[in-house]
Design a protein around this motif. Structure first.
Motif, PDB file in Angstrom:
ATOM      1  N   UNK A  18       0.814  -1.213   0.000  1.00 39.56           N
ATOM      2  CA  UNK A  18       0.000   0.000   0.000  1.00 39.56           C
ATOM      3  C   UNK A  18       0.849   1.264   0.000  1.00 39.56           C
ATOM      4  N   UNK A  19       2.043   1.194   0.620  1.00 39.44           N
ATOM      5  CA  UNK A  19       2.909   2.366   0.710  1.00 39.44           C
ATOM      6  C   UNK A  19       3.860   2.492  -0.479  1.00 39.44           C
ATOM      7  N   UNK A  40       8.134  -8.530   7.725  1.00 40.65           N
ATOM      8  CA  UNK A  40       7.257  -9.398   6.949  1.00 40.65           C
ATOM      9  C   UNK A  40       6.376  -8.573   6.011  1.00 40.65           C
ATOM     10  N   UNK A  41       6.471  -8.827   4.739  1.00 43.83           N
ATOM     11  CA  UNK A  41       5.676  -8.101   3.754  1.00 43.83           C
ATOM     12  C   UNK A  41       6.173  -6.708   3.447  1.00 43.83           C
ATOM     13  N   UNK A  42       7.363  -6.349   3.913  1.00 44.59           N
ATOM     14  CA  UNK A  42       7.896  -4.994   3.722  1.00 44.59           C
ATOM     15  C   UNK A  42       8.526  -4.851   2.341  1.00 44.59           C
ATOM     16  N   UNK A  43       7.685  -4.752   1.320  1.00 45.55           N
ATOM     17  CA  UNK A  43       8.192  -4.649  -0.053  1.00 45.55           C
ATOM     18  C   UNK A  43       8.926  -3.335  -0.305  1.00 45.55           C
ATOM     19  N   UNK A  44       8.716  -2.356   0.562  1.00 46.09           N
ATOM     20  CA  UNK A  44       9.378  -1.059   0.396  1.00 46.09           C
ATOM     21  C   UNK A  44      10.780  -1.019   1.016  1.00 46.09           C
ATOM     22  N   UNK A  45      11.143  -2.054   1.744  1.00 44.59           N
ATOM     23  CA  UNK A  45      12.445  -2.059   2.410  1.00 44.59           C
ATOM     24  C   UNK A  45      13.592  -1.773   1.454  1.00 44.59           C
ATOM     25  N   UNK A  46      13.688  -2.457   0.298  1.00 52.06           N
ATOM     26  CA  UNK A  46      14.805  -2.174  -0.605  1.00 52.06           C
ATOM     27  C   UNK A  46      14.682  -0.849  -1.358  1.00 52.06           C
ATOM     28  N   UNK A  77      -0.219   6.391   3.632  1.00 52.98           N
ATOM     29  CA  UNK A  77      -1.410   6.392   2.772  1.00 52.98           C
ATOM     30  C   UNK A  77      -2.139   5.062   2.903  1.00 52.98           C
ATOM     31  N   UNK A  78      -3.434   5.098   2.652  1.00 53.30           N
ATOM     32  CA  UNK A  78      -4.248   3.901   2.420  1.00 53.30           C
ATOM     33  C   UNK A  78      -4.402   2.956   3.601  1.00 53.30           C
ATOM     34  N   UNK A  79      -3.997   3.365   4.802  1.00 57.32           N
ATOM     35  CA  UNK A  79      -4.177   2.504   5.964  1.00 57.32           C
ATOM     36  C   UNK A  79      -4.481   3.338   7.199  1.00 57.32           C
ATOM     37  N   UNK A  80      -5.490   2.919   7.963  1.00 62.50           N
ATOM     38  CA  UNK A  80      -5.863   3.651   9.177  1.00 62.50           C
ATOM     39  C   UNK A  80      -4.940   3.357  10.348  1.00 62.50           C
ATOM     40  N   UNK A  81      -4.389   2.150  10.376  1.00 60.08           N
ATOM     41  CA  UNK A  81      -3.657   1.708  11.558  1.00 60.08           C
ATOM     42  C   UNK A  81      -2.424   2.560  11.828  1.00 60.08           C
ATOM     43  N   UNK A 286      -3.755   6.637  -5.111  1.00 54.30           N
ATOM     44  CA  UNK A 286      -2.412   6.585  -5.692  1.00 54.30           C
ATOM     45  C   UNK A 286      -2.409   6.620  -7.211  1.00 54.30           C
ATOM     46  N   UNK A 287      -3.487   6.149  -7.847  1.00 54.13           N
ATOM     47  CA  UNK A 287      -3.516   6.052  -9.313  1.00 54.13           C
ATOM     48  C   UNK A 287      -4.702   6.766  -9.954  1.00 54.13           C
ATOM     49  N   UNK A 288      -5.920   6.431  -9.505  1.00 53.84           N
ATOM     50  CA  UNK A 288      -7.106   6.890 -10.233  1.00 53.84           C
ATOM     51  C   UNK A 288      -7.267   8.398 -10.235  1.00 53.84           C
ATOM     52  N   UNK A 289      -6.982   9.057  -9.120  1.00 63.00           N
ATOM     53  CA  UNK A 289      -7.170  10.517  -9.061  1.00 63.00           C
ATOM     54  C   UNK A 289      -6.332  11.212 -10.131  1.00 63.00           C
TER      55      UNK A 289
END
Length: 377
Positions: A18-19, A40-46, A77-81, A286-289
């Motif tokens: 999402x980020x 875990x799931x941190x695709x943005x790390x690299x 963005x895209x997450x409330x937590x 992130x895209x449609x707007x």
């Protein structure tokens, strides 16, 4: 790199998919990016300049690192937590945010509804169910009902209940999905569903787009497509914009992106469902707007966090949208795997197993389009 981004450090709370658009945009602008999330799931790390394996909810640990780094802005963005951590750090460091005191309201559907009720904003009749008030007074509500956790997104734990026999299980399921074992029960509003993307600066709100939603319908209402611009009559769209501004002001949202959800009943009355003080997910923000208006929403969010702001300008009017793949919509798979149609901007299979939908995590792929008209698939 523009001068205003030179040597600036941006903290992004979250590092999952999402980020990713936010991280890529920040890097494109030349910012030094610091991401906070579990590995875990941190695709943005690299992709980030620095990564910190800290929970997005551990605001004190995040603050400690941000003080060391001496960040210039913080966002998500895209997450409330992640919103409470963003607001907490921003307030502690004198950065742009929405105030730590607003976080409980902005991330809790029950508290949010209390604020709407106090400010005479139209919303469905609701009640909170938890350990201290476990009894639902059925005779004062009209079926069908919607049961949902107070603090989750992505349709997790959400279910429509048509009669009393299914209510107890729906409540238990919603409470189990909730981080605090808490849920709300509210009357279901028949009609169209839309979301509203907006950006705010010092309490002034700028609506960027109204998005028409498609869902699986009863019982789980998982979103299967989004389309911009809305096809609702202009009078109703004007009412939606007015209600959006009232909601944001009532909730104390003064800076940054917001994602507001509404239902419009057959009479044309507008009911607020919930508001997030962050950009909408599902590629809406992130895209449609940008695809439908030309406004770079991601850059706008980053600029606000750094204390910059330029009044949004829509440079064109096009149609854009996203379709999600599932067993219910398996006919989309050839379009997604080939990706050859001219209107396709981006398409990807995200899971080889095509499943039926009970929440947004069950979706198996997506297709984003842009065209001169709404693409119907």
């Amino acid at each position: 790199m523009k001068f205003e981004y030179l040597n600036k450090k941006l903290a992004i709370i979250g590092a999952g998919y999402l980020q990713k658009p936010l991280v890529l945009k920040a890097k494109e602008l030349g910012l030094e990016v610091h991401c906070f999330a579990w590995e875990e799931g941190a695709v943005c790390k690299p992709l980030a300049d620095c990564f910190y394996p800290i929970s997005t909810t551990d605001k004190n640990a995040i603050l400690k690192e941000c003080l060391k780094i001496n960040i210039d802005g913080i966002t998500t963005i895209a997450t409330d937590i992640a919103v409470p951590s963003v607001n907490f750090v921003a307030q502690q460091m004198g950065l742009i945010g929405n105030g730590d005191c607003n976080s409980l309201v902005l991330t809790n559907k029950y508290r949010m509804r209390q604020v709407f009720d106090r400010n005479q904003i139209r919303l469905p009749k609701f009640v909170r169910i938890n350990e201290s008030s476990p009894v639902f007074k059925e005779d004062s509500f009209r079926y069908p009902l919607i049961v949902k956790p107070v603090d989750r997104s992505g349709s997790r734990g959400v279910k429509k209940v048509d009669e009393s026999s299914g209510l107890e299980l729906a409540i238990k399921t919603a409470q189990k999905e909730s981080f605090v074992n808490d849920c709300i029960v509210e009357e279901y509003i028949e009609g169209d569903e839309v979301s509203v993307e907006a950006i705010s600066w010092k309490g002034k709100h700028y609506v960027l787009a109204i998005t028409d939603k498609e869902t699986t319908g009863s019982p789980y209402f998982v979103e299967v497509a989004h389309h911009q611009p809305s096809r609702l009559p202009q009078k109703i769209q004007s009412n939606i914009i007015q209600e959006t501004e009232k909601c944001l002001t009532a909730l104390g949202v003064k800076n940054g992106a917001s994602h507001s959800e509404f239902r419009i009943d057959p009479k044309g009355d507008v009911f607020v469902i919930e508001v997030g003080a962050r950009m909408g997910g599902d590629f809406i923000g992130s895209d449609l707007v940008e695809l439908s208006t030309g406004y770079d929403f991601l850059k706008g969010v980053i600029d606000v966090s750094l204390g910059y702001f330029t009044t949004p300008k829509k440079t064109y009017n096009k149609c854009s949208g996203v379709y999600f793949l599932s067993k219910e919509r398996s006919h989309l798979q050839p379009e997604i795997t080939s990706g050859t149609e001219k209107y396709i901007v981006k398409a990807q299979m995200t899971n080889p197993e095509i499943r039926c939908l009970t929440c947004s995590d069950d979706r198996s792929g997506y297709l984003i389009y842009q065209d001169s008209h709404k693409v119907i698939l």
